[in-house]
Motif scaffolding. Structure first.
Motif, PDB file in Angstrom:
ATOM      1  N   TRP A   9       6.763   0.704   8.695  1.00 32.93           N
ATOM      2  CA  TRP A   9       6.032   0.774   9.976  1.00 32.93           C
ATOM      3  C   TRP A   9       4.304   1.042   9.863  1.00 32.93           C
ATOM      4  O   TRP A   9       3.705   0.089  10.429  1.00 32.93           O
ATOM      5  CB  TRP A   9       6.450   1.981  11.130  1.00 32.93           C
ATOM      6  N   MET A  10       3.856   2.013   8.978  1.00 37.86           N
ATOM      7  CA  MET A  10       2.580   2.182   8.783  1.00 37.86           C
ATOM      8  C   MET A  10       1.869   1.014   7.936  1.00 37.86           C
ATOM      9  O   MET A  10       0.779   0.537   8.310  1.00 37.86           O
ATOM     10  CB  MET A  10       2.388   3.456   8.023  1.00 37.86           C
ATOM     11  N   LEU A  11       2.589   0.311   7.192  1.00 36.48           N
ATOM     12  CA  LEU A  11       2.094  -0.955   6.494  1.00 36.48           C
ATOM     13  C   LEU A  11       1.762  -1.873   7.401  1.00 36.48           C
ATOM     14  O   LEU A  11       0.863  -2.698   7.254  1.00 36.48           O
ATOM     15  CB  LEU A  11       3.106  -1.162   5.526  1.00 36.48           C
ATOM     16  N   GLY A  12       2.609  -2.246   8.438  1.00 34.72           N
ATOM     17  CA  GLY A  12       2.520  -3.177   9.290  1.00 34.72           C
ATOM     18  C   GLY A  12       1.433  -3.004  10.225  1.00 34.72           C
ATOM     19  O   GLY A  12       0.480  -3.768  10.545  1.00 34.72           O
ATOM     20  N   LEU A  13       1.122  -1.623  10.707  1.00 32.46           N
ATOM     21  CA  LEU A  13       0.005  -1.303  11.561  1.00 32.46           C
ATOM     22  C   LEU A  13      -1.200  -1.441  10.940  1.00 32.46           C
ATOM     23  O   LEU A  13      -2.047  -1.828  11.407  1.00 32.46           O
ATOM     24  CB  LEU A  13       0.175  -0.003  12.108  1.00 32.46           C
TER      25      LEU A  13
END
Length: 372
Positions: A298-302
């Motif tokens: 999720w952090m990678l996508g954001l």
């Protein structure tokens, strides 16, 4: 001390320190007399602070590069984590395959051990059951099983065989009675009944022989030997069993005990192998759901949006950016940076707690007694 230069065209005073090297470059390419006409020092090389506009591409490029660094950090962590998970799953899967193969081998050995032990139990029960059922066809089968149950065998296991044996024996007695004719004597043989059409399966040959001997005992004696008595007076069929030495009986008992023990050991090995396979299946399911990978994705996508959004904005060549947009972009970047730092700290604490819980606890020492 700053030197002021006055422009004759606009009447504005400029600081000489803000004059760049553009005028010198321009004057070096033209003759001296034309330099004043072509290279106006006041219109070319003098840049007024009021005329300068801020380029937002600088901020957008910096945010995009910083986000790329954070994405590289999270991406490297994810790649290393996924590689470790893949190798761990592959190792557990190999252990599961080995456990399944071990279970298959144990089940094969157990089936063979069970067959050997149960064949011996059926053989021991066969001799007693046939004799008792021939003497008393209406004998209670449950009582017969209970009284003559072989060692290592349960009543539930033996009862289907006992029911089948009684049914086969009844069929044999009925078939023999149908082939016995009026006027037959004790010199009748089983082959005579076969010639009359009696069909005997190979598996039931011994059963038919015992049933036939029982039926022949009730036939009249032939006239020629009626004076000498019955031809069955000297029956040596059970003489070998009666004269068996004790060491042969003891050897058979030991062999039966070894067969029972071997089957019990294989059952224990099978339970242990099945428990190990179930444990490995649970471990494989746990590894398939690793802790922290979903949050990192999720952090990678954001954070990837922190690269994509500035690039899209720079593609449209913005002339300016208001204060709200600047604050919003900087705030999003700071939030992403704080999330990355929080995730790293949380994962570090998670590893520490896992190691602490896995470490064996030292036994508590008893308190020394108080001295009086």
């Amino acid at each position: 001390m700053a030197i002021l230069v006055h422009s004759t065209s606009s009447g504005v005073a400029y600081d000489r320190s803000v004059i760049s090297s553009e005028f010198l470059t321009c004057a070096s390419h033209v003759p001296l007399l034309q330099s004043v006409l072509q290279c106006d020092p006041l219109s070319v090389v003098v840049s007024s602070p009021e005329q300068n506009s801020w380029d937002p591409s600088t901020l957008l490029s910096a945010l995009s590069q910083a986000s790329a660094v954070l994405v590289a950090i999270i991406g490297g962590f994810l790649v290393s984590r996924l590689v470790a998970i893949s190798s761990e799953r592959e190792g557990i899967r190999r252990l599961v395959d080995a456990a399944v193969g071990r279970i298959s081998h144990i089940e094969t050995d157990l089936e063979e051990a069970h067959r050997v032990r149960f064949d011996r139990a059926k053989s021991n029960f066969y001799g007693v059951a046939v004799e008792k059922l021939l003497e008393e066809p209406a004998l209670d089968l449950d009582a017969l099983i209970h009284d003559y149950l072989p060692r290592g065998t349960t009543e539930e296991e033996l009862k289907p065989y006992a029911v089948s044996l009684r049914q086969r024996l009844q069929n044999a007695v009925l078939a023999i009675n149908l082939k016995v004719r009026k006027g037959d004597t004790r010199d009748l043989d089983l082959e005579d009944l076969v010639e009359r059409g009696l069909e005997i399966a190979d598996a039931d040959h011994d059963l038919y022989e015992q049933a036939f001997k029982r039926r022949r005992a009730f036939l009249p004696n032939p006239p020629a030997i009626g004076i000498l008595g019955s031809s069955d007076l000297f029956n040596y069929s059970n003489l070998a069993a009666a004269l068996r030495p004790e060491w042969a009986i003891a050897a058979e008992v030991r062999q039966r005990d070894d067969e029972i023990r071997a089957e019990a050991d294989l059952k224990t090995q099978l339970r242990a192998a099945v428990a190990e396979r179930d444990r490995l299946d649970e471990e494989l399911a746990r590894v398939g759901k690793p802790v922290g990978v979903a949050a990192a994705m999720w952090m990678l996508g954001l954070l990837s949006l922190g690269i994509l959004v500035p690039l899209i904005m720079m593609a449209f060549e913005p002339k300016g950016m208001d204060v709200v947009s600047k604050i919003l972009l900087l705030g999003i970047f700071v939030v992403g940076l704080v999330a990355v730092l929080w995730y790293v700290g949380w994962f570090w604490l998670k590893i520490g707690n896992a190691k602490a819980s896995a470490a064996p606890k030292a036994p508590r020492q008893p308190r020394p007694g108080k001295s009086g």
